[in-house]
Design a protein around this motif. Structure first.
Motif, PDB file in Angstrom:
ATOM      1  N   ALA A 137      -9.918   6.031  -3.924  1.00  0.00           N
ATOM      2  CA  ALA A 137      -8.499   5.803  -3.613  1.00  0.00           C
ATOM      3  C   ALA A 137      -7.902   6.921  -2.777  1.00  0.00           C
ATOM      4  N   PHE A 138      -8.555   8.086  -2.743  1.00  0.00           N
ATOM      5  CA  PHE A 138      -7.984   9.254  -2.076  1.00  0.00           C
ATOM      6  C   PHE A 138      -8.753   9.634  -0.816  1.00  0.00           C
ATOM      7  N   ASP A 139      -9.474   8.681  -0.253  1.00  0.00           N
ATOM      8  CA  ASP A 139     -10.353   9.048   0.861  1.00  0.00           C
ATOM      9  C   ASP A 139      -9.597   9.403   2.137  1.00  0.00           C
ATOM     10  N   ARG A 140      -8.279   9.138   2.180  1.00  0.00           N
ATOM     11  CA  ARG A 140      -7.513   9.539   3.373  1.00  0.00           C
ATOM     12  C   ARG A 140      -6.657  10.783   3.119  1.00  0.00           C
TER      13      ARG A 140
ATOM     14  N   ALA B 158       6.070  22.849   5.730  1.00  0.00           N
ATOM     15  CA  ALA B 158       5.610  21.674   6.470  1.00  0.00           C
ATOM     16  C   ALA B 158       4.823  22.063   7.717  1.00  0.00           C
ATOM     17  N   ALA B 159       5.349  23.031   8.488  1.00  0.00           N
ATOM     18  CA  ALA B 159       4.692  23.403   9.740  1.00  0.00           C
ATOM     19  C   ALA B 159       3.552  24.394   9.523  1.00  0.00           C
ATOM     20  N   HIS B 160       3.815  25.477   8.784  1.00  0.00           N
ATOM     21  CA  HIS B 160       2.821  26.551   8.674  1.00  0.00           C
ATOM     22  C   HIS B 160       1.768  26.265   7.604  1.00  0.00           C
ATOM     23  N   MET B 161       2.201  25.957   6.404  1.00  0.00           N
ATOM     24  CA  MET B 161       1.266  25.810   5.294  1.00  0.00           C
ATOM     25  C   MET B 161       0.439  24.533   5.381  1.00  0.00           C
ATOM     26  N   LEU B 162       1.110  23.396   5.643  1.00  0.00           N
ATOM     27  CA  LEU B 162       0.454  22.089   5.539  1.00  0.00           C
ATOM     28  C   LEU B 162       0.200  21.396   6.869  1.00  0.00           C
ATOM     29  N   ARG B 163       0.854  21.872   7.954  1.00  0.00           N
ATOM     30  CA  ARG B 163       0.686  21.281   9.293  1.00  0.00           C
ATOM     31  C   ARG B 163       0.967  19.783   9.266  1.00  0.00           C
ATOM     32  N   ILE B 164       2.085  19.418   8.677  1.00  0.00           N
ATOM     33  CA  ILE B 164       2.454  18.005   8.584  1.00  0.00           C
ATOM     34  C   ILE B 164       2.857  17.478   9.950  1.00  0.00           C
ATOM     35  N   ARG B 165       2.384  16.304  10.281  1.00  0.00           N
ATOM     36  CA  ARG B 165       2.685  15.636  11.554  1.00  0.00           C
ATOM     37  C   ARG B 165       3.328  14.277  11.273  1.00  0.00           C
ATOM     38  N   ALA B 166       3.812  13.648  12.319  1.00  0.00           N
ATOM     39  CA  ALA B 166       4.500  12.364  12.169  1.00  0.00           C
ATOM     40  C   ALA B 166       3.587  11.279  11.620  1.00  0.00           C
ATOM     41  N   THR B 167       2.290  11.455  11.745  1.00  0.00           N
ATOM     42  CA  THR B 167       1.338  10.444  11.269  1.00  0.00           C
ATOM     43  C   THR B 167       1.023  10.575   9.785  1.00  0.00           C
TER      44      THR B 167
ATOM     45  N   TYR C 278      12.104  16.289   8.787  1.00  0.00           N
ATOM     46  CA  TYR C 278      11.914  17.277   9.845  1.00  0.00           C
ATOM     47  C   TYR C 278      10.677  17.018  10.692  1.00  0.00           C
ATOM     48  N   THR C 279       9.745  16.200  10.198  1.00  0.00           N
ATOM     49  CA  THR C 279       8.494  15.989  10.929  1.00  0.00           C
ATOM     50  C   THR C 279       8.307  14.568  11.441  1.00  0.00           C
ATOM     51  N   GLY C 280       9.184  13.645  11.032  1.00  0.00           N
ATOM     52  CA  GLY C 280       9.010  12.256  11.442  1.00  0.00           C
ATOM     53  C   GLY C 280       7.929  11.539  10.668  1.00  0.00           C
ATOM     54  N   SER C 281       7.463  12.130   9.582  1.00  0.00           N
ATOM     55  CA  SER C 281       6.410  11.520   8.768  1.00  0.00           C
ATOM     56  C   SER C 281       7.027  10.592   7.729  1.00  0.00           C
ATOM     57  N   ALA C 282       6.185  10.039   6.876  1.00  0.00           N
ATOM     58  CA  ALA C 282       6.641   9.098   5.853  1.00  0.00           C
ATOM     59  C   ALA C 282       6.379   9.661   4.467  1.00  0.00           C
ATOM     60  N   ALA C 283       7.161   9.204   3.501  1.00  0.00           N
ATOM     61  CA  ALA C 283       6.959   9.597   2.104  1.00  0.00           C
ATOM     62  C   ALA C 283       7.083   8.374   1.217  1.00  0.00           C
ATOM     63  N   VAL C 284       6.239   8.324   0.194  1.00  0.00           N
ATOM     64  CA  VAL C 284       6.303   7.267  -0.815  1.00  0.00           C
ATOM     65  C   VAL C 284       7.288   7.722  -1.892  1.00  0.00           C
ATOM     66  N   LEU C 285       8.249   6.868  -2.233  1.00  0.00           N
ATOM     67  CA  LEU C 285       9.242   7.206  -3.246  1.00  0.00           C
ATOM     68  C   LEU C 285       9.058   6.319  -4.474  1.00  0.00           C
ATOM     69  N   LEU C 286       9.061   6.969  -5.649  1.00  0.00           N
ATOM     70  CA  LEU C 286       8.861   6.268  -6.917  1.00  0.00           C
ATOM     71  C   LEU C 286      10.058   6.492  -7.813  1.00  0.00           C
ATOM     72  N   ALA C 287      10.598   5.419  -8.357  1.00  0.00           N
ATOM     73  CA  ALA C 287      11.744   5.555  -9.257  1.00  0.00           C
ATOM     74  C   ALA C 287      11.332   6.111 -10.607  1.00  0.00           C
ATOM     75  N   ASP C 288      10.107   5.797 -11.040  1.00  0.00           N
ATOM     76  CA  ASP C 288       9.661   6.211 -12.365  1.00  0.00           C
ATOM     77  C   ASP C 288       8.682   7.369 -12.266  1.00  0.00           C
ATOM     78  N   ARG C 289       8.249   7.839 -13.423  1.00  0.00           N
ATOM     79  CA  ARG C 289       7.262   8.914 -13.474  1.00  0.00           C
ATOM     80  C   ARG C 289       5.882   8.279 -13.432  1.00  0.00           C
TER      81      ARG C 289
ATOM     82  N   THR D 224      -1.892  10.806   2.860  1.00  0.00           N
ATOM     83  CA  THR D 224      -2.663  11.905   3.438  1.00  0.00           C
ATOM     84  C   THR D 224      -2.304  13.262   2.834  1.00  0.00           C
ATOM     85  N   VAL D 225      -1.096  13.384   2.250  1.00  0.00           N
ATOM     86  CA  VAL D 225      -0.659  14.639   1.638  1.00  0.00           C
ATOM     87  C   VAL D 225      -0.168  14.334   0.227  1.00  0.00           C
ATOM     88  N   LEU D 226      -0.829  14.906  -0.768  1.00  0.00           N
ATOM     89  CA  LEU D 226      -0.467  14.670  -2.165  1.00  0.00           C
ATOM     90  C   LEU D 226       0.149  15.939  -2.751  1.00  0.00           C
ATOM     91  N   HIS D 227       1.373  15.820  -3.267  1.00  0.00           N
ATOM     92  CA  HIS D 227       2.049  16.937  -3.934  1.00  0.00           C
ATOM     93  C   HIS D 227       2.042  16.665  -5.435  1.00  0.00           C
TER      94      HIS D 227
END
Length: 490
Positions: free
Chosen positions: A256-259, A176-185, A209-220, A236-239
């Motif tokens: 759809a992915f412009d951010r 989160a910190a080194h590889m991707l530089r994830i922030r609370a935004t 750990y970063t105060g950021s947000a994540a989208v959660l999906l029940a299905d695939r 902003t971050v796609l895994h």
């Protein structure tokens, strides 16, 4: 320390309590709500006999309830057992017995398969937690067990891997910190689910750990669903995994992915041709990472600061990697392939109740990852696939990845896989299984693929035939099931 209490304090100290932590199709849940409800859910679990060292099976789809239940168990010093809710009943029964589970948390349809155990329906747990008192956090050492996660089972029966309270902070610092530089935004979206090591880091470790947000999906999610969610929630971050990226590049629209500012690929090698297509679609770098359940997550990766195409970068902070030959000697010569070993602070202590299997992969603080790799001239790791993916044809060992890279360069190929398939006489011959991007004439494409392979590969590496299939067989994590292809009936 206690991970659940530590994260709650961290959110308060950094002013994240009112920030959104989790997004679903029908709700937004703040960091403060997650930690408060987890502390109250812990009191409910304690009333059901859950305490330090007791194991709690989480058979839940992804959602805020998953996170809350995990933190509630951790707060008590209990050990959540993470499992896929879609497993067959026999597999769940095996996990319950092997882990000596004290409580199962699941949705209503699954509860009947655990009739002989103490259970609670997750909605009932959340309802009771809303009016419960706050449970005191049980103090634990950093090396105390935190959770048990099972391997994907690509090389045998899934094995339970125990990770510790102190492990998650290392993954935060490395990824989160080194590889991707994830922030609370940031807003993250993970194709991989929480019960897998990759998804667990993406959707639990990094946001909390970063105060950021994540989208959660029940299905695939389908490509259309990923596209819709990325647009709706300004991801902003796609895994993702390579198969998901392949489908996205074939079906999704860039708008759809412009951010999206960065994407991650894991689970299988990311072919350079697919990486290029994904970068063009997303308008952002796509970083390849390598990890495992045994390591708890990624130990080697490209980063925003250092990304060499065709490699998985270098060891992440806190980790080391070595390429070793058949006699377990370190290989430093560029381009020479061997077995990949890793060491670091989050390696498992061992497989649950499997000492012989543990001794086979853990030696002197190093993990034999089961991957094949080489180093380039700058020390970057070039992933050559899994050791058990190697094919034997005519007495010669062949890596299918080299062949697949050639096939994937064709404009009509979405993805491909090569396996040694026995013919009618029992002799094994290389066959290419191809998923086409469009409705091109398959006979023409097959001839072009074989012609290109003859130009770029040694004769014994050229597939004898090409078979077009609607999809490649994959595990729930998106990993290719090459053993299915070897039957000739994908």
């Amino acid at each position: 320390m206690n991970l659940a209490a530590e994260l709650a304090v961290r959110a308060a100290r950094h002013g994240w309590r009112d920030r959104t932590a989790y997004l679903t199709k029908s709700a937004r849940v703040s960091h403060g709500q997650v930690h408060d409800l987890a502390a109250r859910a812990a009191q409910v679990l304690a009333g059901l006999g859950v305490g330090p060292g007791r194991r709690v099976l989480l058979a839940l789809p992804d959602g805020p309830e998953w996170i809350i239940t995990f933190l509630a168990a951790a707060r008590l010093g209990a050990v959540p057992v993470l499992t896929n809710p879609a497993l067959p009943a026999a597999d769940h029964a095996h996990l319950v017995q092997e882990c000596e589970v004290a409580l199962i948390v699941a949705e209503e349809p699954l509860l009947s398969r655990f009739a002989d155990r103490t259970t609670i329906e997750v909605g009932h747990l959340m309802a009771r937690a809303a009016t419960a008192s706050v449970a005191r956090a049980h103090p634990v050492r950093p090396d105390a067990p935190l959770y048990i996660q099972y391997t994907s089972g690509t090389t045998g029966r899934p094995a339970g891997v125990v990770h510790r309270h102190g492990d998650l902070a290392h993954h935060h610092r490395a990824v989160a910190a080194h590889m991707l530089r994830i922030r609370a935004t940031d807003v993250s979206l993970s194709v991989s689910k929480l019960f897998f090591a990759y998804g667990f880091g993406n959707s639990l470790v990094y946001p909390l750990y970063t105060g950021s947000a994540a989208v959660l999906l029940a299905d695939r999610p389908s490509p259309a669903r990923i596209e819709e969610l990325a647009d709706r929630f300004a991801v902003t971050v796609l895994h993702a995994v390579p198969s998901a990226l392949a489908h996205l590049t074939a079906e999704a629209s860039p708008a759809a992915f412009d951010r999206v500012r960065v994407a991650v690929s894991a689970g299988e090698p990311l072919r350079p041709s697919l990486a290029d297509r994904a970068c063009r679609l997303l308008g952002a770098p796509v970083l390849d990472e390598l990890g495992s359940t045994e390591a708890g997550g990624a130990f080697c990766a490209q980063t925003l600061a250092h990304a060499v195409p065709g490699t998985v970068g270098k060891a992440l902070p806190g980790f080391r990697v070595e390429v070793r030959d058949a006699r377990n000697r370190q290989v430093t010569t560029p381009g020479v392939e061997g077995d990949l070993w890793a060491s670091g602070p989050t390696l498992m202590a061992g497989y649950l109740q499997q000492p012989a299997r543990t001794a086979d992969v853990l030696r002197d603080g190093w993990l034999r990852t089961g991957d094949r790799a080489a180093l380039d001239e700058h020390g970057n790791v070039v992933h050559a696939g899994r050791a058990d993916d190697l094919e034997m044809v005519g007495g010669i060992t062949v890596s299918p990845l080299e062949i697949e890279r050639v096939l994937d360069d064709h404009a009509a190929v979405r993805e491909s896989a090569v396996a040694a398939v026995p013919d009618e006489r029992g002799a094994t011959k290389l066959r290419a299984f191809v998923v086409a991007l469009d409705r091109s004439d398959h006979d023409v494409v097959a001839r072009e693929l074989l012609a290109e392979a003859r130009q770029r590969l040694a004769p014994f590496k050229v597939p004898r035939s090409v078979e077009f299939v609607p999809a490649l067989p994959r595990t729930a994590t998106g990993k290719l099931q090459r053993f299915v292809l070897r039957t000739g009936r994908p």
